[in-house]
Design an enzyme around this catalytic site. Structure first.
Site, PDB file in Angstrom:
ATOM      1  NE  ARG A 118      -3.924  -2.014   2.258  1.00 26.14           N
ATOM      2  CZ  ARG A 118      -3.739  -3.051   2.984  1.00 26.14           C
ATOM      3  NH1 ARG A 118      -2.541  -2.997   3.731  1.00 26.14           N
ATOM      4  NH2 ARG A 118      -4.494  -4.149   2.958  1.00 26.14           N
ATOM      5  CE  LYS A 140      -0.895  14.211 -13.496  1.00 25.00           C
ATOM      6  NZ  LYS A 140      -1.114  14.689 -14.805  1.00 25.00           N
ATOM      7  CD  GLU A 182       7.623  18.215 -21.469  1.00 23.67           C
ATOM      8  OE1 GLU A 182       6.907  19.090 -21.117  1.00 23.67           O
ATOM      9  OE2 GLU A 182       7.360  17.044 -21.794  1.00 23.67           O
ATOM     10  CE  LYS A 224       5.066  18.326 -13.445  1.00 29.14           C
ATOM     11  NZ  LYS A 224       5.154  17.083 -13.911  1.00 29.14           N
ATOM     12  CD  GLU A 234      -4.550  29.596  -8.001  1.00 30.49           C
ATOM     13  OE1 GLU A 234      -4.666  29.644  -9.482  1.00 30.49           O
ATOM     14  OE2 GLU A 234      -3.929  30.233  -7.414  1.00 30.49           O
ATOM     15  NE  ARG A 238      -0.116  17.645 -11.737  1.00 30.74           N
ATOM     16  CZ  ARG A 238       0.323  16.747 -10.803  1.00 30.74           C
ATOM     17  NH1 ARG A 238      -0.164  16.629  -9.934  1.00 30.74           N
ATOM     18  NH2 ARG A 238       1.468  15.970 -11.152  1.00 30.74           N
ATOM     19  CG  ASN A 242      -2.260  19.077 -20.021  1.00 28.10           C
ATOM     20  OD1 ASN A 242      -1.475  18.188 -19.753  1.00 28.10           O
ATOM     21  ND2 ASN A 242      -3.537  18.945 -19.529  1.00 28.10           N
ATOM     22  CG  HIS A 245       1.984  17.996 -23.151  1.00 25.54           C
ATOM     23  ND1 HIS A 245       2.656  19.165 -23.120  1.00 25.54           N
ATOM     24  CD2 HIS A 245       2.549  16.922 -22.902  1.00 25.54           C
ATOM     25  CE1 HIS A 245       3.850  18.709 -22.505  1.00 25.54           C
ATOM     26  NE2 HIS A 245       3.958  17.407 -22.511  1.00 25.54           N
ATOM     27  CG  HIS A 249      -0.317  13.919 -25.525  1.00 28.47           C
ATOM     28  ND1 HIS A 249      -0.620  14.422 -24.292  1.00 28.47           N
ATOM     29  CD2 HIS A 249       1.126  13.445 -25.214  1.00 28.47           C
ATOM     30  CE1 HIS A 249       0.093  14.310 -23.384  1.00 28.47           C
ATOM     31  NE2 HIS A 249       0.906  13.378 -23.732  1.00 28.47           N
ATOM     32  CG  HIS A 261       6.662  13.414 -24.748  1.00 30.08           C
ATOM     33  ND1 HIS A 261       5.528  13.540 -24.800  1.00 30.08           N
ATOM     34  CD2 HIS A 261       6.966  14.486 -23.785  1.00 30.08           C
ATOM     35  CE1 HIS A 261       4.711  14.296 -24.106  1.00 30.08           C
ATOM     36  NE2 HIS A 261       5.805  14.807 -23.216  1.00 30.08           N
TER      37      HIS A 261
HETATM   38  N1  LIG Z   1       4.728  11.097 -14.292  1.00 31.62           N
HETATM   39  C1  LIG Z   1       4.875  12.392 -14.899  1.00 31.62           C
HETATM   40  O1  LIG Z   1       4.433  13.425 -14.549  1.00 31.62           O
HETATM   41  C2  LIG Z   1       5.501  12.293 -16.239  1.00 31.62           C
HETATM   42  C3  LIG Z   1       5.649  13.594 -17.049  1.00 31.62           C
HETATM   43  C4  LIG Z   1       6.233  13.678 -18.311  1.00 31.62           C
HETATM   44  C5  LIG Z   1       6.736  12.190 -18.925  1.00 31.62           C
HETATM   45  N2  LIG Z   1       6.250  10.855 -18.284  1.00 31.62           N
HETATM   46  C6  LIG Z   1       6.433   9.929 -18.718  1.00 31.62           C
HETATM   47  O2  LIG Z   1       8.275   9.827 -18.976  1.00 31.62           O
HETATM   48  C7  LIG Z   1       8.419   8.808 -20.143  1.00 31.62           C
HETATM   49  C8  LIG Z   1       9.299   9.496 -21.099  1.00 31.62           C
HETATM   50  O3  LIG Z   1      10.561   9.784 -20.344  1.00 31.62           O
HETATM   51  P1  LIG Z   1      11.874   9.707 -20.999  1.00 31.62           P
HETATM   52  O4  LIG Z   1      12.003  10.736 -22.070  1.00 31.62           O
HETATM   53  O5  LIG Z   1      12.930  10.054 -19.987  1.00 31.62           O
HETATM   54  O6  LIG Z   1      11.971   8.313 -21.477  1.00 31.62           O
HETATM   55  P2  LIG Z   1      12.669   6.765 -20.896  1.00 31.62           P
HETATM   56  O7  LIG Z   1      12.717   6.834 -19.600  1.00 31.62           O
HETATM   57  O8  LIG Z   1      12.338   6.082 -21.906  1.00 31.62           O
HETATM   58  O9  LIG Z   1      14.438   7.320 -21.586  1.00 31.62           O
HETATM   59  C9  LIG Z   1      14.452   7.486 -22.996  1.00 31.62           C
HETATM   60  C10 LIG Z   1      15.854   6.585 -23.442  1.00 31.62           C
HETATM   61  O10 LIG Z   1      17.024   7.324 -22.888  1.00 31.62           O
HETATM   62  C11 LIG Z   1      17.805   6.256 -22.199  1.00 31.62           C
HETATM   63  N3  LIG Z   1      18.559   7.012 -21.399  1.00 31.62           N
HETATM   64  C12 LIG Z   1      17.958   7.368 -20.092  1.00 31.62           C
HETATM   65  N4  LIG Z   1      18.906   7.998 -19.456  1.00 31.62           N
HETATM   66  C13 LIG Z   1      20.075   7.799 -20.261  1.00 31.62           C
HETATM   67  C14 LIG Z   1      21.383   8.436 -19.771  1.00 31.62           C
HETATM   68  N5  LIG Z   1      21.682   9.304 -18.750  1.00 31.62           N
HETATM   69  N6  LIG Z   1      22.132   8.291 -20.771  1.00 31.62           N
HETATM   70  C15 LIG Z   1      21.795   7.378 -22.113  1.00 31.62           C
HETATM   71  N7  LIG Z   1      20.540   7.291 -22.173  1.00 31.62           N
HETATM   72  C16 LIG Z   1      19.878   7.327 -21.263  1.00 31.62           C
HETATM   73  C17 LIG Z   1      16.934   5.261 -21.794  1.00 31.62           C
HETATM   74  O11 LIG Z   1      17.530   3.824 -21.849  1.00 31.62           O
HETATM   75  C18 LIG Z   1      15.641   5.288 -22.987  1.00 31.62           C
HETATM   76  O12 LIG Z   1      16.159   4.285 -24.010  1.00 31.62           O
HETATM   77  C19 LIG Z   1       6.994   8.693 -20.915  1.00 31.62           C
HETATM   78  O13 LIG Z   1       6.673   7.221 -20.470  1.00 31.62           O
HETATM   79  C20 LIG Z   1       5.974   9.555 -20.272  1.00 31.62           C
HETATM   80  O14 LIG Z   1       4.718   9.194 -19.945  1.00 31.62           O
HETATM   81  C21 LIG Z   1       5.708  11.139 -17.222  1.00 31.62           C
HETATM   82 ZN   LIG Z   2       5.621  16.224 -21.771  1.00 35.83          ZN
END
Ligand SMILES: NC(=O)c1ccc[n+]([C@@H]2O[C@H](COP(=O)([O-])OP(=O)(O)OC[C@H]3O[C@@H](n4cnc5c(N)ncnc54)[C@H](O)[C@@H]3O)[C@@H](O)[C@H]2O)c1
Ligand SMILES: [Zn+2]
Length: 359
Positions: A118, A140, A182, A224, A234, A238, A242, A245, A249, A261
């Site tokens: 939990r 999140k 971002e 952020k 408020e 948040r 977006n 986005h 998206h 992305h």
């Molecule tokens: N929780 C949230 O609020 C939130 C916000 C934005 C995005 N996200 C999520 O985050 C994800 C995207 O994140 P991302 O762009 O970091 O993708 P990711 O975690 O897939 O990383 C992208 C690539 O970079 C590689 N990598 C990571 N760190 C590295 C480093 N230091 N050196 C070399 N390679 C490295 C990874 O192996 C991967 O292949 C999505 O799933 C998205 O939904 C979540």
């Molecule tokens: Zn984003």
């Protein structure tokens, strides 16, 4: 090293930012108290590159649970594998999970931490710019379902975030630049002075000058966290996160693996600014400044291939329908002045898309 302290969901969380910030992990494990065991949930590729340095001087030998790199790992199957690992290592209620990797590691590792017994404590060690300035802040966590991205999840705040900028050094240039989208988003919706900072330091930002990267990450974390923290009072503030986005998206969905992305978000901001400009909400000059910055940072200003305008509009609506949301657009009227609009028509979307269609 910089420390940004944030208060989110009734919990204080420190974000440690800098070269060598990984050394903070040993202090955290000691200071949090009651921790008998630690599990590191790591992206395979990142583990190969950086895990050894994370473990050096930790003073405890954690169990290492590695998952395959990539978005496909945000699945129930991987979550189940991680639960098996936690069970085998007898990770208990007072133990700690550390996530190591990009947004995928934070989302899946955070979700596992949110649900194991939990909810147990976790520390995020984001290794992409995307994760350092966006995904690791706000609590999140989650995984994907066949019906859509991030449909399964939980809010769970990390006890700390450790951004070791040494790890960002191995990030491919394209991935680093994608993350900058971002940062532009945060600056445009919340901080005109920070936008100007990007304009003045664009070359150093692109060159990853260490002091500049640290400053960029710290300011993004503050923005952020401030937006997320205020959401409790408020309602729906948040939503402004977006910006870029809704269209972004849809582009991501249609162009799929051809774009990152962040690259889609950059294109999304350009289209959404055009929507605002066409309505007379946004001055030409501001739209041009945002477009100019996006280009100087090396983000694509055009789609890799032409998209059918109707298809983009339909995709915006489909994505929201799955979630039962109205199609809200966050447009900007000026730097630092976002505005939510729910009445954007398909025709307007189709016309605005022209600004990013290949020439
Ligand atoms: N929780 C949230 O609020 C939130 C916000 C934005 C995005 N996200 C999520 O985050 C994800 C995207 O994140 P991302 O762009 O970091 O993708 P990711 O975690 O897939 O990383 C992208 C690539 O970079 C590689 N990598 C990571 N760190 C590295 C480093 N230091 N050196 C070399 N390679 C490295 C990874 O192996 C991967 O292949 C999505 O799933 C998205 O939904 C979540
Ligand atoms: Zn984003």
């Amino acid at each position: 090293m910089r420390i940004v302290n944030v208060h989110l969901l009734d919990r204080a969380c420190s974000i440690f930012i800098g070269g060598g910030a990984r050394c903070q992990l040993a202090n955290l494990i000691r200071d949090l108290g009651g921790i008998m065991r630690v599990a590191v949930v790591a992206d395979q590729h990142v583990a190969d590159l950086h895990l050894e340095r994370v473990l050096q001087g930790l003073g405890i030998s954690p169990v290492i649970l590695v998952f395959p790199s990539g978005e496909q790992s945000k699945s129930l199957r991987q979550v189940e594998r991680l639960y098996d690992g936690l069970a085998e290592a007898r990770i208990g209620r007072r133990d700690l999970i550390v996530t190591l990797g990009g947004g995928v590691a934070g989302d899946i590792g955070g979700f596992v931490a949110a649900t194991w017994m939990r909810g147990i404590r976790f520390v995020q060690m984001p290794t992409t710019l995307e994760a350092a300035i966006d995904a690791s802040i706000g609590g999140k966590t989650g995984i994907n379902h066949a019906a859509g991205k991030n449909l399964i999840g939980a809010f769970h705040q990390p006890v700390a975030v450790v951004v070791d900028t040494d790890f960002l050094g191995t990030l491919a240039a394209r991935d680093y630049v994608a993350g900058l989208a971002e940062s532009v988003k945060h600056a445009v919706i919340r901080d005109p002075a920070f936008f100007e900072w990007h304009e003045q330091r664009a070359a150093e930002v692109v060159a990853r000058a260490s002091a500049v990267v640290e400053e960029l990450i710290a300011r993004n974390c503050e923005i952020k966290a401030e937006v997320v923290a205020r959401d409790e009072r408020e309602a729906n503030l948040r939503m402004i996160l977006n910006y870029g986005h809704t269209i972004g998206h849809a582009i991501e969905h249609l162009v799929g693996y051809e774009l990152r992305h962040g690259e889609c978000v950059g294109l999304g901001m350009l289209v959404e600014n055009e929507l605002a400009r066409a309505r007379g909400l946004l001055a030409d000059q501001v739209a041009e400044r945002v477009a100019g910055l996006i280009e100087r940072l090396g983000l694509p200003a055009r789609l890799p291939r032409a998209l059918e305008p109707d298809e983009v509009a339909a995709t915006c609506r489909m994505d929201k329908k799955v979630r039962g949301d109205a199609v809200n657009f966050v447009l900007v009227e000026a730097l630092g002045r976002p505005k939510r609009l729910a009445d954007i028509s398909d025709d307007e979307i189709a016309a605005a898309l022209a600004v990013v269609q290949p020439r």
